[in-house]
Design a protein around this motif. Structure first.
Motif, PDB file in Angstrom:
ATOM      1  N   ASP A 295       5.168  69.726 -58.024  1.00  0.00           N
ATOM      2  CA  ASP A 295       4.665  70.774 -57.125  1.00  0.00           C
ATOM      3  C   ASP A 295       3.376  71.394 -57.648  1.00  0.00           C
ATOM      4  OD1 ASP A 295       6.632  70.370 -55.316  1.00  0.00           O
ATOM      5  OD2 ASP A 295       7.909  72.016 -55.979  1.00  0.00           O
ATOM      6  N   ARG A 296       3.327  71.635 -58.952  1.00  0.00           N
ATOM      7  CA  ARG A 296       2.114  72.251 -59.499  1.00  0.00           C
ATOM      8  C   ARG A 296       0.916  71.322 -59.353  1.00  0.00           C
ATOM      9  NH1 ARG A 296       2.232  75.024 -65.126  1.00  0.00           N
ATOM     10  NH2 ARG A 296       2.875  72.953 -65.820  1.00  0.00           N
ATOM     11  N   LEU A 297       1.148  70.032 -59.521  1.00  0.00           N
ATOM     12  CA  LEU A 297       0.065  69.073 -59.339  1.00  0.00           C
ATOM     13  C   LEU A 297      -0.426  69.100 -57.897  1.00  0.00           C
ATOM     14  CD1 LEU A 297      -1.663  66.613 -60.205  1.00  0.00           C
ATOM     15  CD2 LEU A 297       0.307  65.172 -59.604  1.00  0.00           C
ATOM     16  N   ILE A 298       0.508  69.070 -56.938  1.00  0.00           N
ATOM     17  CA  ILE A 298       0.114  69.059 -55.526  1.00  0.00           C
ATOM     18  C   ILE A 298      -0.553  70.374 -55.142  1.00  0.00           C
ATOM     19  CG2 ILE A 298       0.985  68.847 -53.169  1.00  0.00           C
ATOM     20  CD1 ILE A 298       3.147  67.007 -54.243  1.00  0.00           C
ATOM     21  N   ASP A 299      -0.066  71.485 -55.701  1.00  0.00           N
ATOM     22  CA  ASP A 299      -0.703  72.783 -55.434  1.00  0.00           C
ATOM     23  C   ASP A 299      -2.164  72.758 -55.870  1.00  0.00           C
ATOM     24  OD1 ASP A 299       1.626  73.770 -54.407  1.00  0.00           O
ATOM     25  OD2 ASP A 299       2.235  74.814 -56.248  1.00  0.00           O
ATOM     26  N   ALA A 300      -2.422  72.219 -57.054  1.00  0.00           N
ATOM     27  CA  ALA A 300      -3.799  72.175 -57.558  1.00  0.00           C
ATOM     28  C   ALA A 300      -4.663  71.255 -56.704  1.00  0.00           C
ATOM     29  CB  ALA A 300      -3.796  71.703 -59.012  1.00  0.00           C
ATOM     30  N   LEU A 301      -4.095  70.114 -56.273  1.00  0.00           N
ATOM     31  CA  LEU A 301      -4.873  69.202 -55.439  1.00  0.00           C
ATOM     32  C   LEU A 301      -5.106  69.793 -54.048  1.00  0.00           C
ATOM     33  CD1 LEU A 301      -3.326  65.733 -56.401  1.00  0.00           C
ATOM     34  CD2 LEU A 301      -5.368  66.852 -57.302  1.00  0.00           C
ATOM     35  N   GLU A 302      -4.157  70.558 -53.524  1.00  0.00           N
ATOM     36  CA  GLU A 302      -4.374  71.256 -52.252  1.00  0.00           C
ATOM     37  C   GLU A 302      -5.553  72.211 -52.367  1.00  0.00           C
ATOM     38  OE1 GLU A 302      -0.746  73.228 -51.268  1.00  0.00           O
ATOM     39  OE2 GLU A 302      -0.261  71.764 -49.724  1.00  0.00           O
ATOM     40  N   ASP A 303      -5.587  72.937 -53.448  1.00  0.00           N
ATOM     41  CA  ASP A 303      -6.676  73.889 -53.645  1.00  0.00           C
ATOM     42  C   ASP A 303      -8.004  73.152 -53.752  1.00  0.00           C
ATOM     43  OD1 ASP A 303      -7.536  76.608 -53.998  1.00  0.00           O
ATOM     44  OD2 ASP A 303      -7.907  76.139 -56.097  1.00  0.00           O
ATOM     45  N   ALA A 304      -8.018  72.042 -54.483  1.00  0.00           N
ATOM     46  CA  ALA A 304      -9.253  71.262 -54.620  1.00  0.00           C
ATOM     47  C   ALA A 304      -9.674  70.646 -53.288  1.00  0.00           C
ATOM     48  CB  ALA A 304      -9.067  70.169 -55.668  1.00  0.00           C
ATOM     49  N   ALA A 305      -8.712  70.323 -52.426  1.00  0.00           N
ATOM     50  CA  ALA A 305      -9.021  69.708 -51.134  1.00  0.00           C
ATOM     51  C   ALA A 305      -9.428  70.743 -50.083  1.00  0.00           C
ATOM     52  CB  ALA A 305      -7.816  68.913 -50.629  1.00  0.00           C
ATOM     53  N   GLY A 306      -9.349  72.022 -50.410  1.00  0.00           N
ATOM     54  CA  GLY A 306      -9.716  73.051 -49.434  1.00  0.00           C
ATOM     55  C   GLY A 306      -8.667  73.299 -48.383  1.00  0.00           C
ATOM     56  N   VAL A 307      -7.398  72.995 -48.702  1.00  0.00           N
ATOM     57  CA  VAL A 307      -6.324  73.174 -47.722  1.00  0.00           C
ATOM     58  C   VAL A 307      -6.204  74.624 -47.258  1.00  0.00           C
ATOM     59  CG1 VAL A 307      -3.813  73.074 -47.422  1.00  0.00           C
ATOM     60  CG2 VAL A 307      -5.037  71.132 -48.396  1.00  0.00           C
ATOM     61  N   VAL A 357     -12.601  57.448 -40.004  1.00  0.00           N
ATOM     62  CA  VAL A 357     -13.972  57.218 -40.454  1.00  0.00           C
ATOM     63  C   VAL A 357     -14.762  58.514 -40.561  1.00  0.00           C
ATOM     64  CG1 VAL A 357     -14.041  54.884 -39.521  1.00  0.00           C
ATOM     65  CG2 VAL A 357     -14.737  56.798 -38.062  1.00  0.00           C
ATOM     66  N   THR A 358     -14.113  59.638 -40.299  1.00  0.00           N
ATOM     67  CA  THR A 358     -14.821  60.918 -40.293  1.00  0.00           C
ATOM     68  C   THR A 358     -14.644  61.624 -41.620  1.00  0.00           C
ATOM     69  OG1 THR A 358     -14.498  61.151 -37.926  1.00  0.00           O
ATOM     70  CG2 THR A 358     -14.999  63.155 -39.153  1.00  0.00           C
ATOM     71  N   ARG A 359     -15.702  62.214 -42.091  1.00  0.00           N
ATOM     72  CA  ARG A 359     -15.631  63.077 -43.251  1.00  0.00           C
ATOM     73  C   ARG A 359     -15.674  64.519 -42.776  1.00  0.00           C
ATOM     74  NH1 ARG A 359     -16.245  61.509 -48.297  1.00  0.00           N
ATOM     75  NH2 ARG A 359     -17.013  63.588 -48.812  1.00  0.00           N
ATOM     76  N   THR A 360     -15.027  65.384 -43.537  1.00  0.00           N
ATOM     77  CA  THR A 360     -15.025  66.779 -43.162  1.00  0.00           C
ATOM     78  C   THR A 360     -16.320  67.441 -43.621  1.00  0.00           C
ATOM     79  OG1 THR A 360     -14.085  67.633 -45.218  1.00  0.00           O
ATOM     80  CG2 THR A 360     -12.546  66.749 -43.604  1.00  0.00           C
ATOM     81  N   SER A 361     -16.532  68.668 -43.132  1.00  0.00           N
ATOM     82  CA  SER A 361     -17.667  69.465 -43.596  1.00  0.00           C
ATOM     83  C   SER A 361     -17.202  70.582 -44.508  1.00  0.00           C
ATOM     84  CB  SER A 361     -18.421  70.058 -42.393  1.00  0.00           C
ATOM     85  OG  SER A 361     -19.004  69.030 -41.625  1.00  0.00           O
ATOM     86  N   LEU A 362     -16.033  70.370 -45.137  1.00  0.00           N
ATOM     87  CA  LEU A 362     -15.544  71.366 -46.081  1.00  0.00           C
ATOM     88  C   LEU A 362     -16.506  71.480 -47.255  1.00  0.00           C
ATOM     89  CD1 LEU A 362     -11.768  70.435 -46.173  1.00  0.00           C
ATOM     90  CD2 LEU A 362     -12.698  72.640 -45.461  1.00  0.00           C
ATOM     91  N   PRO A 363     -16.701  72.654 -47.765  1.00  0.00           N
ATOM     92  CA  PRO A 363     -17.542  72.776 -48.951  1.00  0.00           C
ATOM     93  C   PRO A 363     -16.887  72.046 -50.115  1.00  0.00           C
ATOM     94  CG  PRO A 363     -16.400  74.836 -48.503  1.00  0.00           C
ATOM     95  CD  PRO A 363     -16.170  73.950 -47.310  1.00  0.00           C
ATOM     96  N   PRO A 364     -17.657  71.347 -50.935  1.00  0.00           N
ATOM     97  CA  PRO A 364     -17.062  70.622 -52.062  1.00  0.00           C
ATOM     98  C   PRO A 364     -16.355  71.588 -53.003  1.00  0.00           C
ATOM     99  CG  PRO A 364     -19.446  70.772 -52.303  1.00  0.00           C
ATOM    100  CD  PRO A 364     -19.123  71.258 -50.924  1.00  0.00           C
ATOM    101  N   ALA A 365     -15.339  71.049 -53.675  1.00  0.00           N
ATOM    102  CA  ALA A 365     -14.587  71.877 -54.617  1.00  0.00           C
ATOM    103  C   ALA A 365     -15.506  72.388 -55.714  1.00  0.00           C
ATOM    104  CB  ALA A 365     -13.441  71.064 -55.234  1.00  0.00           C
ATOM    105  N   GLY A 366     -15.352  73.639 -56.031  1.00  0.00           N
ATOM    106  CA  GLY A 366     -16.161  74.233 -57.085  1.00  0.00           C
ATOM    107  C   GLY A 366     -15.698  73.785 -58.459  1.00  0.00           C
ATOM    108  N   PRO A 367     -16.471  74.130 -59.485  1.00  0.00           N
ATOM    109  CA  PRO A 367     -16.091  73.723 -60.846  1.00  0.00           C
ATOM    110  C   PRO A 367     -14.698  74.193 -61.234  1.00  0.00           C
ATOM    111  CG  PRO A 367     -18.329  74.577 -60.792  1.00  0.00           C
ATOM    112  CD  PRO A 367     -17.743  74.836 -59.442  1.00  0.00           C
ATOM    113  N   ALA A 368     -14.349  75.413 -60.838  1.00  0.00           N
ATOM    114  CA  ALA A 368     -13.020  75.928 -61.202  1.00  0.00           C
ATOM    115  C   ALA A 368     -11.916  75.115 -60.534  1.00  0.00           C
ATOM    116  CB  ALA A 368     -12.906  77.397 -60.811  1.00  0.00           C
ATOM    117  N   GLN A 369     -12.116  74.781 -59.244  1.00  0.00           N
ATOM    118  CA  GLN A 369     -11.098  74.000 -58.546  1.00  0.00           C
ATOM    119  C   GLN A 369     -10.984  72.591 -59.127  1.00  0.00           C
ATOM    120  OE1 GLN A 369     -13.010  74.690 -54.730  1.00  0.00           O
ATOM    121  NE2 GLN A 369     -11.145  75.687 -53.966  1.00  0.00           N
TER     122      GLN A 369
END
Length: 546
Positions: A295-307, A357-369
């Motif tokens: 769960d902690r791994l998925i939580d961190a990846l969610e944050d990095a993905a901009g969920v 084939v679509t990419r999102t326009s989410l801002p890239p994950a910051g250094p902290a994420q």
């Protein structure tokens, strides 16, 4: 229950395959050599037991060999080294027969003799001692090895090769050098665990007094225990007087008749190298991979993905869409002036093929994420491989493609179904009701306007029906507007509640998408590595069991 030799072979082979690239190279090379040697011996004559007499220069090994077979076949003398090439005696079969020939060729023994099974020595000697139990066992292959401490390197090499291939090892020592450190450290200590196939013979016991023989034998047993050979048999003998020779011959004969020495010897070889593999693998995993919480791994990846950003956009977009269908029609266009949050992120509902084939326009994950995600991956890896050797941990980390995580997470978010493409059914129903109310209000307004025009033109007033406390056109106008605003308010509240539910559903689907990426790029490769580690250790432990 003890494993058969073929089962032990298969278990060690499976352990080495599972640890390929993880176990130290020298250990794997030694283990593969042992496996090859055991397989070669298993394919040769099972009717013969190879008994090797090994000893140091001057221990009387060749003299004891002659005494055992009852014939002067091995050269003896004062010149050292006496034995330069191994000598074999095959009992009960022609050494040129197929079985012993292939076995002796594998042993690389060229000097060969054959003796019949039965009493030892010439007939006249046997007749003179009718009660003697001096018998040579059928199937015995007795080897006289070169001195293991020979000054000639080639001689020592031949002796060491045959020590590794013999079924039963008889180490001949003398009262002067039985405690020699080179013998114990170089040859006997590596044979720890081979108790069943090691015999220590104190030769030249005739040089000692009876009390001294017992003391030396006791000390020799003590040294054997310190070498890891607790159950090794210790015998006193004298090749010159014949004392103890019959006991040694009987001991060898029983081993040949039981035909267990081959399995015991090579089973011990496999157990020894398997124990080394177990120690290299470290402590048992004990199901750590299943106990590690992802769960902690998925939580961190969610944050990095901009969920969190996407979930908020889903809620706002759902509110906007609900208002566009259920709001009061004259002011609906105002809501359309606000941009759709999902469309701004390139996440507006659309065909599944387009999402691939679509990419999102989410801002890239910051250094902290990014640091949080990488740290979570590393922590999860370390937790899953807790206690594993560094080679396994490094191998697991090398299999995890963390560089591909950002694109994979972005694509996972892009292809996740966030909102339905079509309006919800109750939006349409409320929208239709709003249009009916607007039509009523417009009808009432036009009706009142018509009455006003007639009054302005001073024409007779038409009969206007009264609905309750007010005329019908007034009821239609005021009631339609008020009801429309009321329905819009209720629709807005319901839309916000529905938006929250849709945001929660989108969060679950997004988490599932992120979990799929985590499984593909982190959890599955890591599980393969931890499974290989567990398999390597479990199979090696099985091969090492008695």
């Amino acid at each position: 229950m003890s494993l058969r030799l073929d089962e032990r072979l298969a278990a060690l082979d499976a352990a080495l395959d599972a640890g390929d690239g993880r176990l130290p190279g020298p250990l794997v090379a030694d283990a593969r050599t042992v496996l090859a040697r055991v397989r070669e011996r298993a394919g040769l004559s099972a009717e013969h037991t190879v008994v090797a007499l090994a000893g140091a220069t001057g221990s009387g090994k060749s003299s004891l060999f002659n005494a055992l077979v009852g014939a002067d076949l091995a050269a003896t003398g004062v010149q050292r080294p006496t034995t330069s090439h191994p000598l074999a005696v095959v009992v009960g079969a022609d050494p040129d027969a197929d079985g012993p020939t292939r076995l002796l060729d594998w042993l690389e023994v060229g000097r060969r003799h054959a003796l019949p099974a039965g009493p030892v020595g010439p007939p006249e000697a046997r007749a003179g001692s009718p009660g003697r139990r001096a018998l040579l066992a059928d199937g015995l292959v007795l080897l006289d090895l070169p001195d293991h401490d020979s000054v000639v390197t080639e001689h020592r090499g031949r002796a060491e090769r045959l020590v590794a291939r013999a079924d039963l090892l008889v180490w001949v020592v003398d009262p002067q050098k039985y405690a020699d450190a080179a013998l114990h450290e170089r040859y006997l200590v590596p044979l720890a665990g081979h108790d069943d196939v090691v015999v220590l013979v104190l030769n030249q016991a005739d040089r000692l007094a009876a009390g001294e023989v017992d003391a030396v034998l006791q000390d020799l047993r003590r040294l054997a225990r310190s070498d890891g050979l607790d159950r090794a048999r210790v015998v006193a003998a004298s090749a010159r007087t014949g004392a103890g020779v019959d006991d040694l011959r009987d001991l060898v004969g029983r081993a040949v008749q039981r035909r267990e020495a081959t399995n015991q010897r090579f089973g011990a070889d496999l157990r020894t190298v398997a124990r080394d593999v177990v120690e290299t693998c470290g402590p048992a995993p004990q199901g750590r991979r299943r106990d590690v919480d992802a769960d902690r791994l998925i939580d961190a990846l969610e944050d990095a993905a901009g969920v969190p950003t996407v979930v908020q956009a889903v809620r706002r977009s759902a509110v906007r869409r609900a208002g566009a269908h259920t709001g009061w029609p004259p002011v609906r266009w105002i809501s359309r002036l606000r941009p759709d949050p999902l469309r701004r992120l390139h996440l507006a509902p659309g065909p599944a093929a387009a999402a691939d084939v679509t990419r999102t326009s989410l801002p890239p994950a910051g250094p902290a994420q990014r640091a949080t995600a990488v740290t979570a991956v590393r922590d999860h890896t370390d937790a899953a491989l807790a206690g594993a050797p560094d080679a396994w941990v490094l191998a697991a980390r090398s299999r995890l493609d963390t560089a591909a995580l950002p694109d994979a997470l972005d694509h996972a978010v892009a292809r996740t179904h966030l909102l339905p493409e079509r309006p919800v059914w109750w939006w349409r129903a409320v929208g239709a009701l709003q249009w009916l109310l607007l039509a009523a209000a417009v009808t009432g307004g036009l009706w009142l306007a018509g009455i006003a025009v007639l009054a302005y033109l001073q024409l007779p007033d038409p009969v206007t029906p009264v609905w309750g406390p007010a005329p019908a056109p007034t009821v239609l106008l005021v009631g339609g507007v008020l009801a429309g605003l009321l329905v819009a308010t209720v629709g807005a509240l319901a839309g916000r509640l529905g938006a929250r539910a849709r945001a929660r559903a989108a969060r679950r689907r997004l988490r599932a998408s992120v979990a799929e990426v985590a499984g593909r790029l982190v959890l599955t490769p890591l599980a393969a590595e931890t499974d290989a580690w567990a398999t390597c250790r479990a199979q090696a432990a099985r091969a090492a069991g008695r």
